[in-house]
Design a protein around this motif. Structure first.
Motif, PDB file in Angstrom:
ATOM      1  N   LEU B   6      24.603 -45.376  -7.534  1.00  9.31           N
ATOM      2  CA  LEU B   6      24.605 -43.947  -7.207  1.00  9.31           C
ATOM      3  C   LEU B   6      23.187 -43.417  -7.086  1.00  9.31           C
ATOM      4  N   PHE B   7      22.307 -43.936  -7.970  1.00  8.39           N
ATOM      5  CA  PHE B   7      20.917 -43.500  -7.891  1.00  8.39           C
ATOM      6  C   PHE B   7      20.318 -43.870  -6.535  1.00  8.39           C
ATOM      7  N   LEU B   8      20.624 -45.115  -6.101  1.00  4.08           N
ATOM      8  CA  LEU B   8      20.094 -45.548  -4.808  1.00  4.08           C
ATOM      9  C   LEU B   8      20.638 -44.678  -3.677  1.00  4.08           C
ATOM     10  N   VAL B   9      21.938 -44.326  -3.774  1.00  7.65           N
ATOM     11  CA  VAL B   9      22.534 -43.470  -2.742  1.00  7.65           C
ATOM     12  C   VAL B   9      21.822 -42.125  -2.691  1.00  7.65           C
ATOM     13  N   CYS B  10      21.629 -41.523  -3.880  1.00  8.76           N
ATOM     14  CA  CYS B  10      20.990 -40.195  -3.923  1.00  8.76           C
ATOM     15  C   CYS B  10      19.555 -40.271  -3.419  1.00  8.76           C
ATOM     16  N   ALA B  11      18.802 -41.263  -3.928  1.00  4.60           N
ATOM     17  CA  ALA B  11      17.405 -41.379  -3.516  1.00  4.60           C
ATOM     18  C   ALA B  11      17.322 -41.662  -2.018  1.00  4.60           C
ATOM     19  N   GLY B  12      18.214 -42.540  -1.533  1.00  4.98           N
ATOM     20  CA  GLY B  12      18.224 -42.871  -0.111  1.00  4.98           C
ATOM     21  C   GLY B  12      18.540 -41.650   0.733  1.00  4.98           C
ATOM     22  N   ALA B  13      19.533 -40.843   0.271  1.00  7.70           N
ATOM     23  CA  ALA B  13      19.890 -39.632   1.019  1.00  7.70           C
ATOM     24  C   ALA B  13      18.702 -38.683   1.065  1.00  7.70           C
ATOM     25  N   ALA B  14      18.021 -38.529  -0.066  1.00  6.58           N
ATOM     26  CA  ALA B  14      16.880 -37.609  -0.111  1.00  6.58           C
ATOM     27  C   ALA B  14      15.785 -38.075   0.844  1.00  6.58           C
ATOM     28  N   MET B  15      15.493 -39.387   0.807  1.00  9.09           N
ATOM     29  CA  MET B  15      14.399 -39.890   1.645  1.00  9.09           C
ATOM     30  C   MET B  15      14.777 -39.859   3.118  1.00  9.09           C
ATOM     31  N   ALA B  16      16.014 -40.322   3.419  1.00 14.30           N
ATOM     32  CA  ALA B  16      16.445 -40.342   4.817  1.00 14.30           C
ATOM     33  C   ALA B  16      16.456 -38.920   5.372  1.00 14.30           C
ATOM     34  N   GLY B  17      16.949 -37.967   4.546  1.00 11.14           N
ATOM     35  CA  GLY B  17      16.979 -36.581   4.982  1.00 11.14           C
ATOM     36  C   GLY B  17      15.586 -36.049   5.255  1.00 11.14           C
ATOM     37  N   ALA B  18      14.648 -36.376   4.361  1.00  8.18           N
ATOM     38  CA  ALA B  18      13.289 -35.870   4.522  1.00  8.18           C
ATOM     39  C   ALA B  18      12.652 -36.429   5.795  1.00  8.18           C
ATOM     40  N   VAL B  19      12.773 -37.754   5.968  1.00  4.91           N
ATOM     41  CA  VAL B  19      12.184 -38.375   7.162  1.00  4.91           C
ATOM     42  C   VAL B  19      12.853 -37.829   8.421  1.00  4.91           C
ATOM     43  N   PHE B  28      18.725 -28.061  15.047  1.00  5.42           N
ATOM     44  CA  PHE B  28      19.913 -27.907  14.207  1.00  5.42           C
ATOM     45  C   PHE B  28      20.119 -29.156  13.356  1.00  5.42           C
ATOM     46  N   HIS B  29      19.963 -30.326  13.994  1.00  2.00           N
ATOM     47  CA  HIS B  29      20.103 -31.588  13.255  1.00  2.00           C
ATOM     48  C   HIS B  29      19.028 -31.694  12.180  1.00  2.00           C
ATOM     49  N   ALA B  30      17.801 -31.266  12.529  1.00  2.00           N
ATOM     50  CA  ALA B  30      16.706 -31.345  11.557  1.00  2.00           C
ATOM     51  C   ALA B  30      17.034 -30.504  10.324  1.00  2.00           C
ATOM     52  N   ALA B  31      17.585 -29.296  10.569  1.00  2.00           N
ATOM     53  CA  ALA B  31      17.925 -28.423   9.441  1.00  2.00           C
ATOM     54  C   ALA B  31      19.026 -29.044   8.590  1.00  2.00           C
ATOM     55  N   LEU B  32      20.017 -29.664   9.254  1.00  2.00           N
ATOM     56  CA  LEU B  32      21.103 -30.297   8.495  1.00  2.00           C
ATOM     57  C   LEU B  32      20.581 -31.474   7.676  1.00  2.00           C
ATOM     58  N   LEU B  33      19.630 -32.222   8.261  1.00  2.00           N
ATOM     59  CA  LEU B  33      19.052 -33.348   7.529  1.00  2.00           C
ATOM     60  C   LEU B  33      18.240 -32.848   6.335  1.00  2.00           C
ATOM     61  N   LEU B  36      20.622 -32.522   3.703  1.00  2.85           N
ATOM     62  CA  LEU B  36      20.922 -33.817   3.082  1.00  2.85           C
ATOM     63  C   LEU B  36      19.856 -34.155   2.042  1.00  2.85           C
ATOM     64  N   CYS B  37      18.602 -33.895   2.395  1.00  2.64           N
ATOM     65  CA  CYS B  37      17.484 -34.153   1.483  1.00  2.64           C
ATOM     66  C   CYS B  37      17.647 -33.326   0.203  1.00  2.64           C
ATOM     67  N   LEU B  38      17.982 -32.031   0.375  1.00 10.89           N
ATOM     68  CA  LEU B  38      18.135 -31.150  -0.788  1.00 10.89           C
ATOM     69  C   LEU B  38      19.299 -31.602  -1.664  1.00 10.89           C
ATOM     70  N   LEU B  39      20.375 -32.059  -1.003  1.00 11.67           N
ATOM     71  CA  LEU B  39      21.544 -32.524  -1.742  1.00 11.67           C
ATOM     72  C   LEU B  39      21.204 -33.776  -2.548  1.00 11.67           C
ATOM     73  N   GLY B  40      20.450 -34.699  -1.909  1.00 12.69           N
ATOM     74  CA  GLY B  40      20.035 -35.909  -2.615  1.00 12.69           C
ATOM     75  C   GLY B  40      19.171 -35.572  -3.814  1.00 12.69           C
ATOM     76  N   THR B  41      18.296 -34.577  -3.659  1.00 10.88           N
ATOM     77  CA  THR B  41      17.443 -34.166  -4.773  1.00 10.88           C
ATOM     78  C   THR B  41      18.291 -33.599  -5.916  1.00 10.88           C
ATOM     79  N   ALA B  42      19.318 -32.814  -5.539  1.00 10.83           N
ATOM     80  CA  ALA B  42      20.220 -32.289  -6.568  1.00 10.83           C
ATOM     81  C   ALA B  42      20.871 -33.442  -7.324  1.00 10.83           C
TER      82      ALA B  42
END
Lengths: 468, 181
Positions: B6-19, B28-33, B36-42
């Motif tokens: 789960l940690f890898l999923v969250c960290a991956g989501a945060a990083m993928a979203g940021a990049v 619009f896609h950039a804002a949604l991503l 995703l980054c904010l959600l991963g950080t949460a």
């Protein structure tokens, strides 16, 4: 202990038979406690919400409602799927024998009259429909939005206590969690509106988002009032805090604890209705002007997900209303005897009581939908900002003053296996102020309304045919 | 095991979203991503036992700021990013920012390598566990304790803003009703 909550711990320990369960037992426990209730209980109950809606609508309009769709077809389909390894003739013979069972023979017509057959037929129809993605749509965003809407509707149920310790996730910030997770719906609607590549959808999505964002303020303030009163954000503890020993348990419910809380309860219900976009607040899918709003372009299962999300949110508002203001799963009378019963029996009773409470609010929502016309879009916003938000601010302020005048807390009575929670100890002055101020406020409001409208609201006067 | 996954999923989501938010051309896609980054950080906050902070992150950033950002992107004439090219000077600024971020990341990595063992749960000082630092109770104590004045000021400001919003709407009420006849 796994740190995943009382229920997961208990099931994992029971499964593995040791006080320190391994990760396999924990995984199975998580599936049993978290995933199974979502899929097996909330999903079908939300689907049943649709039947409740149609039946109540029919009753209001003096029709029978769905009562003709037979259950035989869907059942035969189920048999064919389950017995797919047998030859067709054997399948049919088994099905005929099943139909001749006395229980089935007496039950099937009743279920058909209740419209369950319609539900099954609708479900199969929805599954079979083509999944259309319009050419101008933003594919990924369009496809993702329904899942997000469903997630935002389902996740809050994780912290709603259905009975004593029957809660998927015991978190200390339950009330905040509910508000946080249900906020995801806003994103889903915006994605659906924009992703459809359709002006009507876009307008519907914008309206929905404007409405949801506005109405989150009264909902948040109402929840904040309850949190202020209870001194905890844990929904389970909020329920326990409303417990009073004695015959008339309902005197402990937040709804009757303080008139300010009663005001907040009213605001919470109305704003909750707006949060799940139900009439009279369904501006987002006003079919007379926006075709169907944000879900205009959706077909088949994806449309079904939006519909299911709406009914799930209705259930959620009902469940939260019961939890925050109506003592949760506690019985209105003689709760202390239920607590003393065998845990299993008490749990079943509590489940039943909770179901009655939130079915009542479901019924109220449906009743409102088929009775009242819809607000105009500016009226929806005006009601929120000019009526509900000021009422909330006044009520929270009054609640705070009342709590200060109460001057302290007393130790509550332990509820079941939950420790006693402190609760506000209102002196004479606190009670007096608590009831005098709202009555005065109400008087002033009536006075203002009279001066403005000359005795009776114009709409009411028109309805009743004149008179002052 | 599950926790690490789960940690890898969250960290991956945060990083993928940021990049993704930085790279994708569609606004619009950039804002949604970014969402995703904010959600991963949460999610990462949850691993630090900060459920209160995680909930606040979702309420404030996903429910508030991101919706504002999405609304703002919709005002752009070129949401899909198909027409306009990024000017050179903006690219240069972006490159500078990337360099800065890389420097911070290297410094962080060095700090973790140097002190990492003390950060392990088993070595943690029980007095200073994150739950004692940043739980809802502890934050509440801090807010009405040593940070009482800023807290009250912020609360006052927010209430004023809310009342002002109501007052602003009220001011337009009369003419609207008058024009309706």
């Amino acid at each position: 202990m796994t740190g995943l909550g009382y229920a997961v711990d208990a099931v994992a320990v029971w499964l593995s038979g040791s006080p320190a369960p391994g990760w396999i037992a924990v995984t199975v426990a998580v599936l049993l406690v978290w995933v199974a209730p979502l899929l097996a209980i909330i999903f079908p109950v939300a689907a049943l919400g649709q039947i409740v809606e149609r039946k109540v609508a029919a009753a209001i309009q003096r029709r029978h409602g769905p009562n003709s769709a037979s259950l035989e077809g869907p059942l035969r389909f189920g048999f064919r799927v389950l017995l797919c390894f047998l030859p067709r003739a054997t399948q049919d013979r088994a099905f005929q024998r099943f139909l001749k069972l006395p229980v089935v023979r007496s039950l099937l017509p009743i279920l058909q009259k209740l419209g369950i057959g319609q539900l099954a037929a609708d479900g199969i129809k929805m599954l079979g429909k083509e999944d259309i993605v319009p050419r101008g749509a933003d594919g990924a965003v369009f496809r993702l939005a329904p899942y997000l809407a469903l997630t935002g509707a389902f996740l809050p149920f994780c912290v709603v206590p259905f009975a004593h310790h029957l809660v998927m996730l015991e978190v200390s910030v339950g009330a905040l969690y509910v508000i946080a997770v249900s906020g995801v719906t806003v994103l889903a609607l915006l994605m659906a509106g924009w992703g459809s590549g359709n002006k009507f959808s876009m307008l519907g999505g914008m309206r929905a988002v404007a409405q949801l964002v506005s109405y989150e303020i009264p909902v948040g303030l109402a929840v904040a009032g309850v949190v202020l009163w209870s001194g905890t954000m844990d929904l389970h503890a909020i329920v326990a805090q409303q417990y009073r020993p004695g015959v008339f348990t309902f005197v402990g419910w937040n709804l009757v604890q303080s008139p300010f809380l009663a005001m907040l309860a009213g605001v919470f219900f109305l704003a909750g209705l707006a949060e799940c976009q139900r009439t009279p607040f369904d501006m987002a899918e006003a079919e007379s002007e926006l075709v169907s709003g944000f879900n205009t372009e959706y077909s088949g299962l994806r449309w079904g997900m939006f519909a299911l999300a709406e009914y799930t949110e209705m259930l959620l508002i009902g469940a939260l209303f019961a939890t925050l203001f109506l003592g949760g799963y506690q019985s209105p009378i003689g709760e202390q005897w239920i607590v003393g019963l065998h845990p299993l029996l008490a749990t079943l009773l509590h489940l039943g009581i909770f179901a009655v409470k939130f079915l009542a609010s479901l019924f109220l929502m449906v009743w409102i939908r088929w009775t009242l016309p819809r607000y105009r879009v500016d009226q929806v916003m005006r009601l929120c900002w000019l009526t509900l938000v000021p009422i909330c601010l006044v009520a929270v302020f009054g609640l705070a003053v009342q709590l200060v005048l109460a001057g302290g807390t007393e130790a509550g009575t332990a509820y079941g296996r939950l420790a006693a929670l402190p609760r506000p100890a209102l002196g004479v002055l606190g009670h007096l102020l608590g009831w005098a101020v709202p009555v005065l406020l109400l008087g002033v409001l009536v006075r203002i309304a009279r001066r403005r409208h000359g005795g009776m609201h114009p709409a009411l006067r028109q309805l009743t045919g004149g008179g002052s | 095991m599950i926790e690490q996954l789960l940690f890898l999923v969250c960290a991956g989501a945060a990083m993928a979203g940021a990049v993704g938010a930085a790279v994708v051309r569609n606004l619009f896609h950039a804002a949604l991503l970014l969402g995703l980054c904010l959600l991963g950080t949460a999610g990462l906050y949850l691993f630090l036992q900060q459920s209160y902070l995680a909930c606040l992150q979702v309420v404030v950033y996903l429910g508030g700021v991101l919706v504002l950002v999405l609304f703002a992107t919709l005002f752009s004439a070129d949401v899909r990013g198909a027409v306009q090219r990024t000017p050179v000077w903006l690219r240069a600024v972006g490159g500078l920012g990337a360099l800065l971020a890389a420097g911070i990341a290297v410094q962080l990595a060095r700090a973790v390598v140097a002190h990492g063992k003390n950060l392990l749960p088993s070595r943690r000082d029980p007095e200073n566990t994150p739950d004692a630092i940043g739980g809802a109770d502890a934050i509440g104590d801090l807010l009405v304790g040593s940070w009482l004045v800023p807290f009250l000021l912020a609360g006052f400001l927010l209430t004023v803003a809310l009342v002002a919003a109501v007052a602003t709407v009220r001011r337009f009420r009369r003419p609207l009703e008058a024009s309706r006849g």
